[in-house]
Design a protein around this motif. Structure first.
Motif, PDB file in Angstrom:
ATOM      1  N   UNK A   1      27.024 -22.270 -11.364  1.00 38.04           N
ATOM      2  CA  UNK A   1      28.033 -21.546 -10.589  1.00 38.04           C
ATOM      3  C   UNK A   1      28.351 -20.169 -11.172  1.00 38.04           C
ATOM      4  N   UNK A   2      28.554 -19.188 -10.279  1.00 39.93           N
ATOM      5  CA  UNK A   2      29.002 -17.846 -10.647  1.00 39.93           C
ATOM      6  C   UNK A   2      30.414 -17.660 -10.092  1.00 39.93           C
ATOM      7  N   UNK A   3      31.317 -17.162 -10.938  1.00 42.02           N
ATOM      8  CA  UNK A   3      32.697 -16.917 -10.527  1.00 42.02           C
ATOM      9  C   UNK A   3      33.044 -15.461 -10.812  1.00 42.02           C
ATOM     10  N   UNK A   4      33.571 -14.792  -9.798  1.00 45.96           N
ATOM     11  CA  UNK A   4      33.943 -13.375  -9.910  1.00 45.96           C
ATOM     12  C   UNK A   4      35.434 -13.273  -9.592  1.00 45.96           C
ATOM     13  N   UNK A   5      36.220 -12.809 -10.565  1.00 46.99           N
ATOM     14  CA  UNK A   5      37.671 -12.754 -10.419  1.00 46.99           C
ATOM     15  C   UNK A   5      38.156 -11.644  -9.500  1.00 46.99           C
ATOM     16  N   UNK A   6      39.464 -11.626  -9.274  1.00 44.50           N
ATOM     17  CA  UNK A   6      40.108 -10.606  -8.444  1.00 44.50           C
ATOM     18  C   UNK A   6      39.927  -9.220  -9.063  1.00 44.50           C
ATOM     19  N   UNK A   7      39.900  -8.201  -8.220  1.00 44.67           N
ATOM     20  CA  UNK A   7      39.853  -6.779  -8.619  1.00 44.67           C
ATOM     21  C   UNK A   7      38.592  -6.392  -9.398  1.00 44.67           C
ATOM     22  N   UNK A   8      37.534  -7.146  -9.244  1.00 49.73           N
ATOM     23  CA  UNK A   8      36.279  -6.808  -9.912  1.00 49.73           C
ATOM     24  C   UNK A   8      35.534  -5.769  -9.084  1.00 49.73           C
ATOM     25  N   UNK A   9      34.847  -4.859  -9.764  1.00 50.91           N
ATOM     26  CA  UNK A   9      33.994  -3.858  -9.121  1.00 50.91           C
ATOM     27  C   UNK A   9      32.618  -3.980  -9.736  1.00 50.91           C
ATOM     28  N   UNK A  10      31.619  -4.229  -8.910  1.00 50.01           N
ATOM     29  CA  UNK A  10      30.241  -4.347  -9.368  1.00 50.01           C
ATOM     30  C   UNK A  10      29.449  -3.187  -8.765  1.00 50.01           C
ATOM     31  N   UNK A  11      28.856  -2.371  -9.632  1.00 52.68           N
ATOM     32  CA  UNK A  11      28.114  -1.189  -9.211  1.00 52.68           C
ATOM     33  C   UNK A  11      26.758  -1.522  -8.604  1.00 52.68           C
ATOM     34  N   UNK A  12      26.202  -0.556  -7.897  1.00 57.01           N
ATOM     35  CA  UNK A  12      24.926  -0.703  -7.199  1.00 57.01           C
ATOM     36  C   UNK A  12      23.820  -1.229  -8.106  1.00 57.01           C
ATOM     37  N   UNK A  13      23.006  -2.091  -7.536  1.00 56.20           N
ATOM     38  CA  UNK A  13      21.816  -2.667  -8.172  1.00 56.20           C
ATOM     39  C   UNK A  13      22.081  -3.408  -9.475  1.00 56.20           C
ATOM     40  N   UNK A  14      23.302  -3.848  -9.683  1.00 55.77           N
ATOM     41  CA  UNK A  14      23.570  -4.712 -10.836  1.00 55.77           C
ATOM     42  C   UNK A  14      22.987  -6.088 -10.543  1.00 55.77           C
ATOM     43  N   UNK A  15      22.687  -6.828 -11.599  1.00 54.06           N
ATOM     44  CA  UNK A  15      22.149  -8.179 -11.496  1.00 54.06           C
ATOM     45  C   UNK A  15      23.058  -9.111 -12.277  1.00 54.06           C
ATOM     46  N   UNK A  16      23.598 -10.111 -11.585  1.00 51.09           N
ATOM     47  CA  UNK A  16      24.464 -11.102 -12.208  1.00 51.09           C
ATOM     48  C   UNK A  16      23.647 -12.395 -12.318  1.00 51.09           C
ATOM     49  N   UNK A  17      23.445 -12.874 -13.534  1.00 47.60           N
ATOM     50  CA  UNK A  17      22.617 -14.049 -13.778  1.00 47.60           C
ATOM     51  C   UNK A  17      23.401 -15.346 -13.540  1.00 47.60           C
ATOM     52  N   UNK A  18      22.702 -16.479 -13.380  1.00 47.29           N
ATOM     53  CA  UNK A  18      23.358 -17.766 -13.123  1.00 47.29           C
ATOM     54  C   UNK A  18      24.342 -18.158 -14.229  1.00 47.29           C
ATOM     55  N   UNK A  19      25.433 -18.801 -13.795  1.00 48.83           N
ATOM     56  CA  UNK A  19      26.409 -19.356 -14.725  1.00 48.83           C
ATOM     57  C   UNK A  19      27.430 -18.381 -15.267  1.00 48.83           C
ATOM     58  N   UNK A  20      27.445 -17.163 -14.771  1.00 49.88           N
ATOM     59  CA  UNK A  20      28.321 -16.107 -15.298  1.00 49.88           C
ATOM     60  C   UNK A  20      29.709 -16.168 -14.662  1.00 49.88           C
ATOM     61  N   UNK A  21      30.722 -15.870 -15.483  1.00 48.41           N
ATOM     62  CA  UNK A  21      32.086 -15.654 -15.003  1.00 48.41           C
ATOM     63  C   UNK A  21      32.445 -14.216 -15.328  1.00 48.41           C
ATOM     64  N   UNK A  22      32.889 -13.497 -14.302  1.00 47.69           N
ATOM     65  CA  UNK A  22      33.342 -12.115 -14.480  1.00 47.69           C
ATOM     66  C   UNK A  22      34.864 -12.135 -14.315  1.00 47.69           C
ATOM     67  N   UNK A  23      35.568 -11.790 -15.375  1.00 50.04           N
ATOM     68  CA  UNK A  23      37.019 -11.890 -15.400  1.00 50.04           C
ATOM     69  C   UNK A  23      37.724 -10.882 -14.508  1.00 50.04           C
ATOM     70  N   UNK A  24      38.963 -11.177 -14.229  1.00 52.16           N
ATOM     71  CA  UNK A  24      39.807 -10.332 -13.381  1.00 52.16           C
ATOM     72  C   UNK A  24      39.759  -8.874 -13.831  1.00 52.16           C
ATOM     73  N   UNK A  25      39.592  -7.972 -12.870  1.00 49.98           N
ATOM     74  CA  UNK A  25      39.685  -6.542 -13.126  1.00 49.98           C
ATOM     75  C   UNK A  25      38.500  -5.924 -13.849  1.00 49.98           C
ATOM     76  N   UNK A  26      37.462  -6.702 -14.097  1.00 50.63           N
ATOM     77  CA  UNK A  26      36.302  -6.173 -14.819  1.00 50.63           C
ATOM     78  C   UNK A  26      35.489  -5.231 -13.939  1.00 50.63           C
TER      79      UNK A  26
END
Length: 177
Positions: free
Chosen positions: A108-133
């Motif tokens: 599972x991948x979890x992305x918190x509130x207020x996250x901004x992910x820039x163009x062509x980024x790659x998020x791998x399996x099992x990642x959690x991206x914390x709030x506001x990152x």
């Protein structure tokens, strides 16, 4: 025949529905046919693709820009006021490289509130991206990202902290996107 209907649903989703120049029609299909909870005021732009029905949710006022690849086999859960830029790839499944049978794994991948992910980024399996990152464009995220961290690079590393005083509502739709 067992696999025909699920495969037809994915085909229609990724080759037809994802190209409809109407948020209303696309969101209806995602919510009703794909069974994705999509929050109020959220948008999924043209040519975003998914790997299966279910296992995906999008919070309120979140945006997934065009041509994103969402591999939701292991589950992808995205919070509110999230901005995912064009051509981002979010993976939730891979294979065990040490398995003699090339065993698949779902993470599972979890992305918190207020996250901004820039163009062509790659998020791998099992990642959690914390709030506001913030994930910089082109970054490859191989480890969890702490809340309010700005990360970049290959593999992504913390560059600095972001302000924790975030109070905005994303409202971004284009007429034919």
């Amino acid at each position: 025949m067992k696999h025909f209907l699920p495969e037809l649903r994915i085909y229609l989703c990724n080759r037809w529905v994802s190209r409809l120049p109407s948020h209303t029609l696309r969101l209806w299909f995602y919510r009703s046919v794909m069974k994705f909870p999509v929050g109020r005021g959220s948008a999924i732009f043209l040519d975003a693709t998914f790997d299966c029905a279910g296992n995906f949710s999008l919070g309120d006022h979140a945006v997934i820009n065009g041509k994103c690849r969402i591999d939701n086999k292991g589950g992808i859960y995205i919070g509110s006021n999230v901005s995912i830029s064009q051509e981002v790839m979010i993976l939730s499944a891979d294979h065990d490289p040490d398995s003699p049978g090339f065993t698949g794994r779902n993470k599972q991948v979890t992305i918190g509130d207020y996250v901004w992910i820039g163009s062509r980024a790659l998020i791998m399996p099992g990642i959690t991206i914390g709030k506001g990152a913030v994930v910089a464009a082109g970054a490859v995220v191989t480890r969890d990202v702490p809340p309010f961290a700005i990360v970049g690079g290959v593999p992504a590393r913390v560059i600095r902290k972001r302000s924790e005083k975030l109070d905005y509502t994303i409202s971004y739709r284009r007429l034919f996107q």
